[in-house]
Design a protein around this motif. Structure first.
Motif, PDB file in Angstrom:
ATOM      1  N   PHE A 149     -19.117 -53.353   5.511  1.00 32.17           N
ATOM      2  CA  PHE A 149     -18.086 -53.748   4.550  1.00 32.17           C
ATOM      3  C   PHE A 149     -18.261 -55.234   4.224  1.00 32.17           C
ATOM      4  O   PHE A 149     -18.253 -56.072   5.136  1.00 32.17           O
ATOM      5  CB  PHE A 149     -16.678 -53.598   5.141  1.00 32.17           C
ATOM      6  N   THR A 150     -18.379 -55.556   2.936  1.00 37.97           N
ATOM      7  CA  THR A 150     -18.301 -56.958   2.515  1.00 37.97           C
ATOM      8  C   THR A 150     -17.005 -57.106   1.733  1.00 37.97           C
ATOM      9  O   THR A 150     -16.327 -56.110   1.461  1.00 37.97           O
ATOM     10  CB  THR A 150     -19.476 -57.365   1.598  1.00 37.97           C
ATOM     11  N   GLU A 151     -16.674 -58.321   1.336  1.00 31.68           N
ATOM     12  CA  GLU A 151     -15.439 -58.543   0.574  1.00 31.68           C
ATOM     13  C   GLU A 151     -15.515 -57.872  -0.796  1.00 31.68           C
ATOM     14  O   GLU A 151     -14.496 -57.700  -1.460  1.00 31.68           O
ATOM     15  CB  GLU A 151     -15.162 -60.048   0.417  1.00 31.68           C
ATOM     16  N   GLU A 152     -16.739 -57.510  -1.224  1.00 32.82           N
ATOM     17  CA  GLU A 152     -16.898 -56.857  -2.541  1.00 32.82           C
ATOM     18  C   GLU A 152     -16.859 -55.328  -2.442  1.00 32.82           C
ATOM     19  O   GLU A 152     -16.872 -54.639  -3.460  1.00 32.82           O
ATOM     20  CB  GLU A 152     -18.231 -57.269  -3.197  1.00 32.82           C
ATOM     21  N   THR A 153     -16.850 -54.798  -1.240  1.00 33.36           N
ATOM     22  CA  THR A 153     -16.788 -53.336  -1.088  1.00 33.36           C
ATOM     23  C   THR A 153     -15.503 -52.827  -1.737  1.00 33.36           C
ATOM     24  O   THR A 153     -14.431 -53.398  -1.520  1.00 33.36           O
ATOM     25  CB  THR A 153     -16.784 -52.962   0.428  1.00 33.36           C
ATOM     26  N   PRO A 154     -15.608 -51.763  -2.573  1.00 31.64           N
ATOM     27  CA  PRO A 154     -14.385 -51.281  -3.240  1.00 31.64           C
ATOM     28  C   PRO A 154     -13.348 -50.766  -2.242  1.00 31.64           C
ATOM     29  O   PRO A 154     -13.694 -50.241  -1.190  1.00 31.64           O
ATOM     30  CB  PRO A 154     -14.890 -50.126  -4.107  1.00 31.64           C
ATOM     31  N   ILE A 155     -12.081 -50.938  -2.610  1.00 23.82           N
ATOM     32  CA  ILE A 155     -10.974 -50.382  -1.822  1.00 23.82           C
ATOM     33  C   ILE A 155     -11.054 -48.849  -1.954  1.00 23.82           C
ATOM     34  O   ILE A 155     -11.181 -48.340  -3.067  1.00 23.82           O
ATOM     35  CB  ILE A 155      -9.625 -50.866  -2.403  1.00 23.82           C
ATOM     36  N   HIS A 156     -10.978 -48.138  -0.834  1.00 23.17           N
ATOM     37  CA  HIS A 156     -11.162 -46.677  -0.886  1.00 23.17           C
ATOM     38  C   HIS A 156     -10.518 -46.099   0.359  1.00 23.17           C
ATOM     39  O   HIS A 156     -11.196 -45.777   1.323  1.00 23.17           O
ATOM     40  CB  HIS A 156     -12.667 -46.369  -0.911  1.00 23.17           C
ATOM     41  N   THR A 157      -9.186 -45.959   0.354  1.00 22.79           N
ATOM     42  CA  THR A 157      -8.475 -45.711   1.605  1.00 22.79           C
ATOM     43  C   THR A 157      -8.398 -44.237   1.983  1.00 22.79           C
ATOM     44  O   THR A 157      -8.536 -43.357   1.135  1.00 22.79           O
ATOM     45  CB  THR A 157      -7.039 -46.257   1.505  1.00 22.79           C
ATOM     46  N   SER A 158      -8.140 -43.990   3.291  1.00 21.96           N
ATOM     47  CA  SER A 158      -8.089 -42.617   3.802  1.00 21.96           C
ATOM     48  C   SER A 158      -6.703 -42.188   4.242  1.00 21.96           C
ATOM     49  O   SER A 158      -6.331 -41.031   4.070  1.00 21.96           O
ATOM     50  CB  SER A 158      -9.012 -42.489   5.020  1.00 21.96           C
ATOM     51  N   SER A 159      -5.933 -43.066   4.871  1.00 19.76           N
ATOM     52  CA  SER A 159      -4.651 -42.672   5.482  1.00 19.76           C
ATOM     53  C   SER A 159      -3.491 -43.320   4.734  1.00 19.76           C
ATOM     54  O   SER A 159      -3.673 -44.303   4.007  1.00 19.76           O
ATOM     55  CB  SER A 159      -4.610 -43.136   6.944  1.00 19.76           C
ATOM     56  N   PRO A 160      -2.274 -42.796   4.935  1.00 23.80           N
ATOM     57  CA  PRO A 160      -1.110 -43.489   4.357  1.00 23.80           C
ATOM     58  C   PRO A 160      -1.030 -44.938   4.855  1.00 23.80           C
ATOM     59  O   PRO A 160      -0.669 -45.835   4.099  1.00 23.80           O
ATOM     60  CB  PRO A 160       0.074 -42.656   4.843  1.00 23.80           C
TER      61      PRO A 160
END
Ligand code: NAD
Ligand code: DAU
Length: 340
Positions: A141-152
């Motif tokens: 993960f870098t600071e440019e990695t897209p946000i892509h969440t799994s849990s609430p």
């Protein structure tokens, strides 16, 4: 200088309070905490009588209480640790996660806008990036990695992060965000992997490993996280995100076996139980930015940190035995009672 810390009766916030009192005894430190199940005043007992420290019991969603506190104390720097932090609880009941983690963040930033601060720092998590595959150890993960969440839980933290960046762009609020990997160390609530396994092993109870135990986390000693936050909130660039992690990836099963060995307990205590829903496979942080810009590097090796942590749980049994003897029993029964 007055620093206001939210969530300081919890695991990382509590360690941060102790770190700050030692490093900056001349600064005023205010701690706001709602004292949910995860907040523990005994964590703060060693600093309660310090004249430069004040504890205030309040909910970060309570606008009136937070504004009143800002009027009285005029903090220069605000660090927001307060959150609902346990993924498994968010799967059972997402609502409180959205309230505290997103709306609470909004109230804290509104107060910062209204009364003025030099920095609002948001303590975020690597979980906002989702997970990485086990068969691509070259990915981080870098600071440019897209946000892509799994849990609430991770979705609520990502929502807060986006709001923090929006308050910077829209209102010019001087913000920063740090996204750290898994922490371990003293005062860690025994619902999380490492302290739960230590407490269960010491009580000769089964050690519940989710799925096959092959999920990978990137572990960092909590004091190294505290040092990184201190650097970012004072010297980090406004409007920026900083990843924090120490390239210390470990499979869950290996951690649990290591704890068994350190406590001289048999591996037959290990029990494989039903997997977590939506379970993230691997987290791995690239900390290049905080290293090159701010000179941060982790100082505690995992072999030393885990020994120190286990010793802390052996030396402070009253701290965690009090927790697991109360409401925690109901939680444990609900989460693990029928989990096969
Ligand atoms: P924790 O659950 O141990 O502590 C949270 C604290 O916040 C508790 O003292 C609780 O009473 C308080 N709190 C909860 N809701 C509140 C509210 N509405 N108002 C005021 N106080 C409230 O959590 P932690 O593990 O110490 O995590 C602290 C922060 O760091 C969180 O924002 C979390 O997302 C983030 N983080 C945690 C880790 C980790 O490995 N534990 C890693 C990266 C980031
Ligand atoms: O990465 C940072 C995050 O780390 C923080 O944002 C979260 O607040 C923090 O709770 C932590 O999240 P995890 O879900 O990674 O931590 P947890 O200790 O709950 O679980 C670690 C791993 O161990 C995970 O793969 C699930 C597994 N596990 C956990 C428990 C509690 C088990 O196998 N058995 C268990 O009983």
């Amino acid at each position: 200088m007055t620093v206001l810390v939210t969530g300081g009766a919890g695991f990382i916030g509590g360690n941060f309070v102790h770190f700050m009192r030692k490093k900056y005894p001349e600064e005023r430190l205010i701690c706001v905490d709602k004292l949910t199940y995860a907040g523990n005043l005994s964590t703060l007992a060693p600093v309660m009588d310090d004249p430069n420290f004040r504890f205030v019991k309040a909910d970060i969603c309570d606008r009136e209480a937070i504004y009143k506190l800002f009027e009285a104390e005029h903090p220069d720097i605000v660090v927001n640790f307060a959150a609902e932090s346990h993924v498994d609880r968010s799967i059972e009941n997402p609502e409180i996660f959205l309230k505290t983690n997103i709306l609470g963040t909004q109230v804290m930033m509104d107060a910062c806008r209204k009364y003025g601060v030099t920095r609002y720092h948001q303590v975020s998590t690597d979980e906002v990036y989702g997970d990485l595959p086990l068969d691509r150890p070259d990915l981080f993960f870098t600071e440019e990695t897209p946000i892509h969440t799994s849990s609430p839980y991770s979705s609520s933290k990502a929502g807060a992060d986006l709001l923090v960046l929006a308050y910077h762009r829209t209102y010019g609020l001087p913000v920063s965000i740090s996204r750290c990997s898994n922490n371990y160390g003293p005062y860690h609530f025994p619902e999380k992997l490492i302290p739960l396994m230590i407490a269960n092993a010491l009580n000769d109870k089964p050690l519940p490993v989710y799925g096959e135990g092959l999920n990978v986390r990137d572990w960092l000693y909590v004091e190294d996280h505290c040092k990184a936050i201190d650097l970012v909130m004072r010297n980090g660039r406004v409007g920026e995100v900083y990843n924090i992690g120490g390239h210390n990836e470990m499979r869950n099963i290996d951690i649990v076996k290591m704890i068994c060995k350190a406590l001289d307990k048999p591996e037959s205590l290990i029990t494989y139980v039903a997997d977590r829903k939506g379970h993230d496979m691997r987290y791995a942080i690239d900390p290049t930015k905080i290293h090159t810009e701010l000179g941060w590097l982790p100082e505690t090796k995992f072999e030393d940190g885990i020994q120190k942590t286990i010793q802390w749980y052996l030396d402070n049994k009253e701290w965690w035995e009090e927790i697991i003897s109360g409401e925690y029993q109901n939680y444990y029964e609900k989460m693990y009672g029928n989990r096969s």
